[in-house]
Design a protein around this motif. Structure first.
Motif, PDB file in Angstrom:
ATOM      1  N   GLY A  27       0.735  -1.088   0.033  1.00  0.00           N
ATOM      2  CA  GLY A  27      -0.005   0.033   0.141  1.00  0.00           C
ATOM      3  C   GLY A  27       0.920   1.309  -0.033  1.00  0.00           C
ATOM      4  N   VAL A  28       0.491   2.228  -0.714  1.00  0.00           N
ATOM      5  CA  VAL A  28       1.099   3.481  -0.849  1.00  0.00           C
ATOM      6  C   VAL A  28       0.368   4.666   0.019  1.00  0.00           C
ATOM      7  CG1 VAL A  28       2.019   5.426  -2.406  1.00  0.00           C
ATOM      8  CG2 VAL A  28       2.243   2.825  -3.122  1.00  0.00           C
ATOM      9  N   HIS A  29      -0.892   4.789  -0.072  1.00  0.00           N
ATOM     10  CA  HIS A  29      -1.528   5.810   0.855  1.00  0.00           C
ATOM     11  C   HIS A  29      -2.876   5.677   0.906  1.00  0.00           C
ATOM     12  CE1 HIS A  29      -3.538   7.907  -2.585  1.00  0.00           C
ATOM     13  NE2 HIS A  29      -2.436   7.558  -3.064  1.00  0.00           N
ATOM     14  N   PRO A  30      -3.411   6.010   2.215  1.00  0.00           N
ATOM     15  CA  PRO A  30      -4.768   5.691   2.258  1.00  0.00           C
ATOM     16  C   PRO A  30      -5.710   6.860   1.543  1.00  0.00           C
ATOM     17  CG  PRO A  30      -3.804   5.802   4.601  1.00  0.00           C
ATOM     18  CD  PRO A  30      -2.891   6.157   3.292  1.00  0.00           C
ATOM     19  N   GLY A  31      -7.004   6.879   1.834  1.00  0.00           N
ATOM     20  CA  GLY A  31      -7.771   7.821   1.160  1.00  0.00           C
ATOM     21  C   GLY A  31      -7.620   9.205   0.307  1.00  0.00           C
TER      22      GLY A  31
ATOM     23  N   ASN B  24     -15.660  11.437   3.425  1.00  0.00           N
ATOM     24  CA  ASN B  24     -14.011  11.783   3.498  1.00  0.00           C
ATOM     25  C   ASN B  24     -13.263  10.294   3.578  1.00  0.00           C
ATOM     26  OD1 ASN B  24     -11.362  12.577   3.024  1.00  0.00           O
ATOM     27  ND2 ASN B  24     -11.960  14.572   3.768  1.00  0.00           N
ATOM     28  N   SER B  25     -12.717   9.914   2.402  1.00  0.00           N
ATOM     29  CA  SER B  25     -11.996   8.522   2.802  1.00  0.00           C
ATOM     30  C   SER B  25     -10.847   8.810   3.379  1.00  0.00           C
ATOM     31  CB  SER B  25     -11.902   7.771   1.548  1.00  0.00           C
ATOM     32  OG  SER B  25     -10.960   8.338   0.636  1.00  0.00           O
ATOM     33  N   ALA B  26     -10.305   9.666   3.632  1.00  0.00           N
ATOM     34  CA  ALA B  26      -8.946   9.921   4.403  1.00  0.00           C
ATOM     35  C   ALA B  26      -9.494  10.220   5.886  1.00  0.00           C
ATOM     36  CB  ALA B  26      -8.280  11.192   3.863  1.00  0.00           C
ATOM     37  N   LEU B  27     -10.649  10.480   6.005  1.00  0.00           N
ATOM     38  CA  LEU B  27     -11.229  10.839   7.517  1.00  0.00           C
ATOM     39  C   LEU B  27     -12.064   9.773   8.139  1.00  0.00           C
ATOM     40  CD1 LEU B  27     -11.474  14.733   7.272  1.00  0.00           C
ATOM     41  CD2 LEU B  27      -9.485  13.314   8.240  1.00  0.00           C
TER      42      LEU B  27
ATOM     43  N   SER C 261     -11.181   5.141   6.188  1.00  0.00           N
ATOM     44  CA  SER C 261     -10.045   5.828   6.427  1.00  0.00           C
ATOM     45  C   SER C 261      -8.974   4.935   7.108  1.00  0.00           C
ATOM     46  CB  SER C 261     -10.306   7.057   7.204  1.00  0.00           C
ATOM     47  OG  SER C 261     -10.790   6.702   8.654  1.00  0.00           O
ATOM     48  N   GLN C 262      -9.333   3.485   7.481  1.00  0.00           N
ATOM     49  CA  GLN C 262      -8.685   2.656   8.108  1.00  0.00           C
ATOM     50  C   GLN C 262      -7.770   1.884   7.271  1.00  0.00           C
ATOM     51  OE1 GLN C 262      -8.497   3.273  11.729  1.00  0.00           O
ATOM     52  NE2 GLN C 262      -9.218   5.052  10.743  1.00  0.00           N
ATOM     53  N   TYR C 263      -8.061   1.999   6.058  1.00  0.00           N
ATOM     54  CA  TYR C 263      -7.383   1.223   4.871  1.00  0.00           C
ATOM     55  C   TYR C 263      -6.805   2.190   3.840  1.00  0.00           C
ATOM     56  CZ  TYR C 263     -10.528  -2.117   7.336  1.00  0.00           C
ATOM     57  OH  TYR C 263     -11.204  -2.891   8.195  1.00  0.00           O
ATOM     58  N   PHE C 264      -5.893   1.316   3.294  1.00  0.00           N
ATOM     59  CA  PHE C 264      -5.197   1.967   1.986  1.00  0.00           C
ATOM     60  C   PHE C 264      -6.256   2.173   1.039  1.00  0.00           C
ATOM     61  CE2 PHE C 264      -1.234  -0.243   3.725  1.00  0.00           C
ATOM     62  CZ  PHE C 264      -0.335   1.080   3.625  1.00  0.00           C
ATOM     63  N   CYS C 265      -5.726   3.298   0.141  1.00  0.00           N
ATOM     64  CA  CYS C 265      -6.697   3.533  -0.964  1.00  0.00           C
ATOM     65  C   CYS C 265      -6.082   2.766  -2.153  1.00  0.00           C
ATOM     66  CB  CYS C 265      -6.796   5.038  -1.265  1.00  0.00           C
ATOM     67  SG  CYS C 265      -7.423   5.506  -2.770  1.00  0.00           S
ATOM     68  N   CYS C 266      -4.660   3.301  -2.449  1.00  0.00           N
ATOM     69  CA  CYS C 266      -3.846   2.914  -3.501  1.00  0.00           C
ATOM     70  C   CYS C 266      -2.928   2.001  -3.442  1.00  0.00           C
ATOM     71  CB  CYS C 266      -3.228   4.173  -4.276  1.00  0.00           C
ATOM     72  SG  CYS C 266      -4.834   5.287  -4.826  1.00  0.00           S
TER      73      CYS C 266
ATOM     74  N   GLY D  94      -1.443  17.906   1.618  1.00  0.00           N
ATOM     75  CA  GLY D  94      -1.465  17.737   3.308  1.00  0.00           C
ATOM     76  C   GLY D  94      -2.766  16.972   3.668  1.00  0.00           C
ATOM     77  N   GLU D  95      -3.579  16.906   2.761  1.00  0.00           N
ATOM     78  CA  GLU D  95      -5.061  16.126   3.169  1.00  0.00           C
ATOM     79  C   GLU D  95      -4.688  14.367   3.018  1.00  0.00           C
ATOM     80  OE1 GLU D  95      -7.752  19.671   2.259  1.00  0.00           O
ATOM     81  OE2 GLU D  95      -7.772  18.127   0.903  1.00  0.00           O
ATOM     82  N   VAL D  96      -4.176  14.140   2.055  1.00  0.00           N
ATOM     83  CA  VAL D  96      -3.936  12.707   1.670  1.00  0.00           C
ATOM     84  C   VAL D  96      -2.870  11.957   2.674  1.00  0.00           C
ATOM     85  CG1 VAL D  96      -3.218  11.002  -0.077  1.00  0.00           C
ATOM     86  CG2 VAL D  96      -4.333  12.873  -0.676  1.00  0.00           C
ATOM     87  N   PRO D  97      -2.928  11.251   3.378  1.00  0.00           N
ATOM     88  CA  PRO D  97      -2.212  10.508   4.663  1.00  0.00           C
ATOM     89  C   PRO D  97      -0.986   9.854   4.023  1.00  0.00           C
ATOM     90  CG  PRO D  97      -4.672   9.971   4.975  1.00  0.00           C
ATOM     91  CD  PRO D  97      -4.382  10.279   3.590  1.00  0.00           C
ATOM     92  N   TYR D  98      -0.031  10.390   3.309  1.00  0.00           N
ATOM     93  CA  TYR D  98       1.114  10.003   2.607  1.00  0.00           C
ATOM     94  C   TYR D  98       1.985   8.980   3.632  1.00  0.00           C
ATOM     95  CZ  TYR D  98       0.274  11.709  -1.912  1.00  0.00           C
ATOM     96  OH  TYR D  98      -0.485  11.875  -3.203  1.00  0.00           O
ATOM     97  N   LYS D  99       1.758   9.629   5.073  1.00  0.00           N
ATOM     98  CA  LYS D  99       2.883   8.892   6.143  1.00  0.00           C
ATOM     99  C   LYS D  99       2.530   7.717   6.395  1.00  0.00           C
ATOM    100  CE  LYS D  99       0.629  11.776   9.780  1.00  0.00           C
ATOM    101  NZ  LYS D  99       0.949  12.800  10.785  1.00  0.00           N
ATOM    102  N   ARG D 100       1.313   7.073   6.153  1.00  0.00           N
ATOM    103  CA  ARG D 100       0.772   6.218   6.741  1.00  0.00           C
ATOM    104  C   ARG D 100       1.118   4.798   6.274  1.00  0.00           C
ATOM    105  NH1 ARG D 100      -0.928   7.755  11.233  1.00  0.00           N
ATOM    106  NH2 ARG D 100      -2.644   9.323  11.141  1.00  0.00           N
ATOM    107  N   TRP D 101       1.712   4.746   5.265  1.00  0.00           N
ATOM    108  CA  TRP D 101       2.300   3.357   4.540  1.00  0.00           C
ATOM    109  C   TRP D 101       3.008   2.562   5.476  1.00  0.00           C
ATOM    110  CZ3 TRP D 101       7.158   1.683   3.947  1.00  0.00           C
ATOM    111  CH2 TRP D 101       8.154   2.577   3.903  1.00  0.00           C
TER     112      TRP D 101
END
Lengths: 257, 77
Positions: free
Chosen positions: A35-39, A131-134, A139-144, A202-209
């Motif tokens: 996974g690369v980032h969530p919502g 909002n799939s990031a929130l 928000s608890q799963y990867f999007c991409c 700033g809104e896409v949680p890129y740090k979550r991978w």
């Protein structure tokens, strides 16, 4: 993109997980690597719609059946007990984007992804219902997730790991220096508006991978898609057929911060 | 030869083992053999571009008019 990767037209694709799961269910061979980032999706609705259940009988704009936005809304609808086939009227126009259909009032809802949500919020158009990031559980799963062509990955493990490393480092860069990334997006003509790009970064949680579980994501969406009748395989069959997390696990240790 | 371990020595050993596990298991790029290929094909990560391609494909499909209302009896994608 999933079928292009499976056929070998491209070696890797970074895409919303649902179309990849559908492609695997249809017999396409793919290797999900991590996974690369969530919502990054936001569901916009017209005034007067206050819940997902109220999408029953409404017109929802999508690019096409099987597209990422379509499958995401299918998953959302199935999760709250709607039948995405009978309960929703899907609308698509090959010449007009769903966002434009929404702005014209031709559809009641559509799924926007950057920079569309930023643009619509700036215009004060519609409202965000999800909002799939929130919003949980999305928000608890990867999007991409990154998917590779299995033949390529097997024949080129060092190159494949380097590709994955580069993409994960790029995700880290989105967190560390979003202004620079936004500039590069505009300079590379990937998007036109710097402010919207910066806002989206700033809104896409890129740090979550590092934190999220890619296999859990596959299981979650496979269940939703199976509930909706979009796939027949079980989540475990999809995971067994189309995942290989060894590079991700190595890179999590290697790129530990 | 020391047979009985002190608590401090045991913890030091544990930390060292943990560190070896963290550092040793992954191979940084600099320590890897060269990649097998120098040619990687990726999709262009542009949402708008992919939408345009998708739209073109839709246009080429039979039975698709300008405004396509889609309500089908199954989700056979």
């Amino acid at each position: 993109m999933a079928t292009d990767t499976a056929s070998g037209k491209i070696d890797f694709g970074l895409n919303f997980i649902a179309p990849t799961i559908v492609a695997v269910d249809q017999g396409h061979r793919l290797t999900l690597m991590g996974g690369v980032h969530p919502g990054c999706f936001e569901l916009f609705v017209q005034p007067g719609i206050d819940s997902i259940l109220q999408l029953r009988g409404r017109k929802v704009g999508v690019q096409a059946l099987g597209s990422s936005p379509h499958l995401f809304i299918v998953s959302i609808a199935a999760h709250v007990g709607l039948d995405p086939v009978r309960d929703i009227v899907w609308v698509s126009d090959p010449d007009v984007k769903p966002k434009e259909l929404f702005l014209r009032g031709d559809v009641d809802a559509f799924l926007g992804f950057p920079p569309e949500p930023q643009e619509l919020r700036a215009k004060g158009a519609g409202r965000v219902l999800l909002n799939s990031a929130l919003d949980r559980p999305w928000s608890q799963y990867f999007c991409c997730l990154l998917a590779g062509n299995p033949g390529f990955v097997a024949a080129n493990p060092v190159a494949s790991k380097r590709v994955m490393r580069a993409i994960l480092k790029a995700a880290d860069l989105c967190v560390a220096d979003p202004a620079m990334v936004a500039r590069r997006l505009v300079e590379g003509k990937f998007t036109a508006n710097y402010d919207y790009a910066l806002q989206a970064l700033g809104e896409v949680p890129y740090k979550r991978w590092r934190d999220y579980d890619a296999e859990d994501t596959v299981r979650f969406y496979a269940l939703r898609l199976r509930e909706a009748g979009a796939i027949t395989a079980s989540p475990q069959e999809i995971i067994a057929k189309a995942t290989d997390w060894r590079f991700l696990n190595e890179l999590k240790r290697e790129l530990k911060t | 030869m020391q047979i009985i371990q002190s608590r401090r020595r045991f913890l030091a050993g544990l930390s060292a083992a943990g560190a070896v596990g963290l550092v040793g298991a992954a191979t940084p790029a600099s320590a890897e053999p060269p990649p097998e290929t120098s040619r990687i094909r990726l999709s262009r990560p542009s949402a708008s571009a992919s939408h345009r391609n998708l739209s073109r494909r839709i246009c080429c499909m039979p039975r698709v008019s300008r405004m396509w209302i889609m309500s089908r009896p199954s989700l056979a994608l």
